[in-house]
Design an enzyme around this catalytic site. Structure first.
Site, PDB file in Angstrom:
ATOM      1  N   SER A  75       0.800  -1.233   0.000  1.00 47.56           N
ATOM      2  CA  SER A  75       0.000   0.000   0.000  1.00 47.56           C
ATOM      3  C   SER A  75       0.835   1.286   0.000  1.00 47.56           C
ATOM      4  CB  SER A  75      -0.940   0.008   1.198  1.00 47.56           C
ATOM      5  OG  SER A  75      -1.982  -0.903   0.977  1.00 47.56           O
ATOM      6  N   LYS A  78       0.432   3.319  -3.025  1.00 51.94           N
ATOM      7  CA  LYS A  78      -0.777   4.121  -3.283  1.00 51.94           C
ATOM      8  C   LYS A  78      -0.488   5.624  -3.292  1.00 51.94           C
ATOM      9  CE  LYS A  78      -3.808   0.615  -1.211  1.00 51.94           C
ATOM     10  NZ  LYS A  78      -4.482   0.184   0.025  1.00 51.94           N
ATOM     11  N   TYR A 202      -2.426  -2.761 -10.674  1.00 44.69           N
ATOM     12  CA  TYR A 202      -2.426  -2.536  -9.220  1.00 44.69           C
ATOM     13  C   TYR A 202      -1.587  -3.604  -8.489  1.00 44.69           C
ATOM     14  CZ  TYR A 202      -4.210  -2.488  -4.428  1.00 44.69           C
ATOM     15  OH  TYR A 202      -4.296  -2.491  -3.051  1.00 44.69           O
ATOM     16  N   TYR A 254      -4.825   3.782   7.830  1.00 43.38           N
ATOM     17  CA  TYR A 254      -6.200   3.256   7.814  1.00 43.38           C
ATOM     18  C   TYR A 254      -6.955   3.639   9.071  1.00 43.38           C
ATOM     19  CZ  TYR A 254      -4.013   0.925   4.019  1.00 43.38           C
ATOM     20  OH  TYR A 254      -3.310   0.699   2.871  1.00 43.38           O
ATOM     21  N   VAL A 272       1.155  -3.906   3.826  1.00 45.15           N
ATOM     22  CA  VAL A 272       1.036  -5.200   4.519  1.00 45.15           C
ATOM     23  C   VAL A 272       2.308  -6.045   4.459  1.00 45.15           C
ATOM     24  CG1 VAL A 272      -1.451  -5.620   4.584  1.00 45.15           C
ATOM     25  CG2 VAL A 272      -0.161  -6.212   2.532  1.00 45.15           C
TER      26      VAL A 272
HETATM   27  O1  DON Z   1      -4.431  -4.913  -2.108  1.00 45.31           O
HETATM   28  C1  DON Z   1      -3.948  -5.435  -1.106  1.00 45.31           C
HETATM   29  O2  DON Z   1      -4.633  -5.980  -0.252  1.00 45.31           O
HETATM   30  C2  DON Z   1      -2.438  -5.348  -0.932  1.00 45.31           C
HETATM   31  N1  DON Z   1      -1.771  -5.480  -2.197  1.00 45.31           N
HETATM   32  C3  DON Z   1      -2.058  -4.033  -0.305  1.00 45.31           C
HETATM   33  C4  DON Z   1      -2.767  -3.756   1.003  1.00 45.31           C
HETATM   34  C5  DON Z   1      -1.928  -3.055   1.998  1.00 45.31           C
HETATM   35  O3  DON Z   1      -0.730  -2.985   1.893  1.00 45.31           O
HETATM   36  C6  DON Z   1      -2.628  -2.546   3.211  1.00 45.31           C
HETATM   37  N2  DON Z   1      -1.666  -1.970   4.137  1.00 45.31           N
HETATM   38  N3  DON Z   1      -1.445  -2.005   5.248  1.00 45.31           N
END
Ligand code: DON
Length: 318
Positions: A75, A78, A202, A254, A272
């Site tokens: 993330s 983003k 993405y 978040y 993540v």
């Molecule tokens: O789309 C997803 O779920 C992961 N590629 C990225 C989510 C993420 O990193 C949330 N962060 N804490």
């Protein structure tokens, strides 16, 4: 450039010493968290690993811990695609598709997408918002992927950055929830074009592989009002760096963003993989890695380390 006022009396070797002590102090905190496993390839990370890097706007770099460990942006990407979409499409086009408000919900929640009118994602830091932002980038799939990678390399000042294919494929094979979000948005005209193509871009942006130093260097560009911390060259307009840092404060962690703002007070974005990118305005970029996560998807030891750094050096922007 001068050191930011909080640090002007501390030498780089003192900073390094303090950073090393804090990394070792917080390394065991990871034991209370869990490595992400909903993307199977991420579950292979070693929860004992921890590293931190600072990129001061003077050009000085300070590092501590397992600094050679590589991890994916997830993330953290983003913020980067948001900056690109703002540069390539403009504010009006981006904010027609995504809002500016925090959700108070998990990063992959579909709930508000369904109940809000219009049905657009509340902000570009949640998965739905980031997928919508990625769909706005102009060009073919290959061109978009290439441009995102080049922009990350430019921000990090590292031409060796590439993709982690195993993480990309692992997410591609298991991302049912992201598919649900994307198809929902297609139905409501938030997403245009081919849904699977947008998702593929993405997943690739999330699988860009970096180390802590890269993340700190990217954070430093945002901290430096969009300018390269070494050359002073403008990589993005100041207004865009400002919008990105604002989203990092309000939505970057978040549904833990409020508590993080009070306890740490640094614009930050988590992933993540266990990475956190921080941008202390006019001062430095921060890159943290520790893969064990809390129940909101943020690195447990990473958040605690940032809390200590903020308290020790007075880094809160508030
Ligand atoms: O789309 C997803 O779920 C992961 N590629 C990225 C989510 C993420 O990193 C949330 N962060 N804490």
């Amino acid at each position: 450039m001068q050191r930011c006022k909080w640090m002007e009396t501390t030498s780089v070797s003192e900073l390094e010493h303090e950073l090393k002590e804090l990394v070792e102090k917080h390394r065991p905190d990871g034991q209370t968290g869990e490595v992400a496993n909903y993307i199977p390839a991420l579950s292979k990370a070693n929860p004992k690993h921890m590293a931190a890097s600072l990129c001061l706007l003077t050009g000085e770099q300070v590092q501590a811990g397992d600094v050679d460990e590589r991890f994916t942006l997830q993330s953290m990407s983003k913020v980067i695609t948001l900056a690109m979409a703002l540069m390539e499409c403009g504010e009006a086009c981006v904010f027609e598709k995504v809002g500016m408000e925090p959700t108070g919900d998990p990063f992959n929640s579909i709930m508000k997408l369904e109940i809000m009118r219009p049905n657009k994602p509340l902000n570009p830091m949640i998965n739905a918002g980031a997928i919508a932002v990625t769909s706005l980038l102009p060009g073919t799939v290959e061109e978009k992927v290439e441009r995102i990678l080049s922009f990350v390399r430019r921000l990090a000042g590292n031409t060796a950055i590439g993709f982690n294919e195993a993480v990309y494929r692992s997410e591609q094979e298991t991302a049912d929830l992201n598919r649900a979000l994307a198809y929902f948005m297609k139905q409501y005209d938030v997403l245009e074009g081919d849904v699977e193509e947008v998702l593929d871009i993405y997943f690739k942006q999330c699988a860009i592989e970096v180390n802590c130093q890269d993340v700190a260097r990217i954070g430093a560009v945002f901290a430096n009002r969009g300018r390269d911390p070494e050359t002073g060259e403008a990589i993005m307009p100041e207004q865009i760096a400002k919008i990105c840092k604002t989203f990092m404060v309000t939505c970057g962690m978040y549904n833990a963003s409020g508590e993080f703002a009070i306890r740490v007070g640094i614009p930050a974005k988590s992933g993540v993989s266990g990475g956190i990118m921080g941008a202390v305005p006019h001062c430095m970029g921060i890159g943290i890695y520790s893969p064990a996560l809390d129940d909101k998807g943020n690195s447990v030891a990473g958040v605690r380390l940032l809390e200590s750094l903020s308290a020790t050096w007075g880094l809160s922007i508030f």
